[in-house]
Design an enzyme around this catalytic site. Structure first.
Site, PDB file in Angstrom:
ATOM      1  CG  HIS A 162      -2.019  -0.916   1.256  1.00 45.26           C
ATOM      2  ND1 HIS A 162      -2.266  -1.780   2.298  1.00 45.26           N
ATOM      3  CD2 HIS A 162      -2.995  -1.132   0.340  1.00 45.26           C
ATOM      4  CE1 HIS A 162      -3.349  -2.495   2.021  1.00 45.26           C
ATOM      5  NE2 HIS A 162      -3.809  -2.123   0.837  1.00 45.26           N
ATOM      6  CB  CYS A 249      -3.600  -1.802   8.401  1.00 48.54           C
ATOM      7  SG  CYS A 249      -2.279  -1.564   7.271  1.00 48.54           S
TER       8      CYS A 249
HETATM    9  N1  GLY Z   1      -2.838  -8.832   4.788  1.00 48.81           N
HETATM   10  C1  GLY Z   1      -3.242  -7.526   4.498  1.00 48.81           C
HETATM   11  C2  GLY Z   1      -3.557  -7.332   3.070  1.00 48.81           C
HETATM   12  O1  GLY Z   1      -2.999  -8.033   2.242  1.00 48.81           O
HETATM   13  O2  GLY Z   1      -4.349  -6.522   2.715  1.00 48.81           O
END
Ligand code: GLY
Length: 254
Positions: A162, A249
């Site tokens: 991300h 997250c």
């Molecule tokens: N394990 C977090 C993701 O891949 O979004």
């Protein structure tokens, strides 16, 4: 400074170890993950947030990473459309939780967008174009946030899960950024705190009101943040790191 008053978190489920990961750090221990989640929640409460704690959802092993399911501000929320098909559907329950709290907009097909790719820096949104967030999702988000008078910029993300795996805004023009982040020049106007490879995971540190939450075990990043004048709370996230999940997250803050 009170930037946020609320947060939504979800406890990890017993299926947590079946989630998506490329970390190669071994299987997470669910009991330790639950303990670490409690400590994370306590840290958010110390920052002055009122928490909504959602029960685990074993159908979605990655669902404790709630940040990917929405983009939230005090004025509005955007329900995301997770870019990995294994996570598509996590956003449905989050929509139900957010509906009574915020005016909502929606990312729609063919748009794909993970909240972990969206970074707000004051009146700007930076939208990372990654394997999880596509141009259609980015355009839809730009249209939505521009109605609320925010600027929005799309930024390519390379070799990272991300956008916020590698870049995070602390406020006061200070930006944590991994040394190899491919679109570094797009952030020339910020005071860049460059994170070296050995502390890469700490690029995902999180400003919450008067504190910055920093993952435990990254002393150079912690010292750099303290030198900027912030109070730091260290949070041990070893089990989440094993599942490619960072500090930001684990919550939606607004
Ligand atoms: N394990 C977090 C993701 O891949 O979004």
């Amino acid at each position: 400074m009170k930037m946020f008053t609320r947060a939504i978190v979800r406890k990890p489920a017993e299926t947590f170890a079946n989630g998506i990961t490329t970390a190669n750090l071994g299987k997470p221990d669910i009991n330790l993950a639950l303990k670490q989640h409690e400590a994370y929640c306590e840290a958010l409460i110390k920052c002055g947030l009122e928490l909504t704690v959602l029960d685990p959802n074993p159908k979605f092993p990655d669902s404790c990473f709630v940040e990917d399911t929405a983009v939230v501000t005090r004025d509005f929320g955007v329900i995301a459309r997770p870019g990995d098909p294994r996570r598509l559907g996590e956003e449905v329950e989050i929509q139900k939780v957010l509906e009574p709290m915020l005016t909502l907009c929606y990312i729609e097909e063919p748009g794909k967008l993970d909240g972990g790719d969206i970074m707000q820096a004051d009146n700007r949104f930076f939208i990372g174009l990654s394997n999880r967030t596509n141009l259609a999702g980015s355009k839809q988000l730009k249209n939505i946030v521009s109605k609320y008078n925010y600027e929005a910029y799309s930024i390519p993300v390379c070799n990272l899960l991300h956008f916020k795996t590698g870049v995070n805004y602390l406020g006061d023009n200070n930006l944590l950024i991994h040394k190899d982040f491919c679109s570094k020049d797009d952030f020339k106007s910020y005071n860049q705190i460059v994170i070296e490879d050995d502390e890469e995971y700490a690029a995902n540190s999180l400003r919450v009101n008067d504190y910055v939450l920093v993952p435990k075990g990254f002393p150079k990043t912690k010292a750099s943040i303290e030198n900027l004048g912030y109070q730091v709370i260290e949070v041990d996230l070893s089990e989440y790191q094993k599942m490619d999940g960072g500090l930001s997250c684990l919550s939606l803050r607004f």
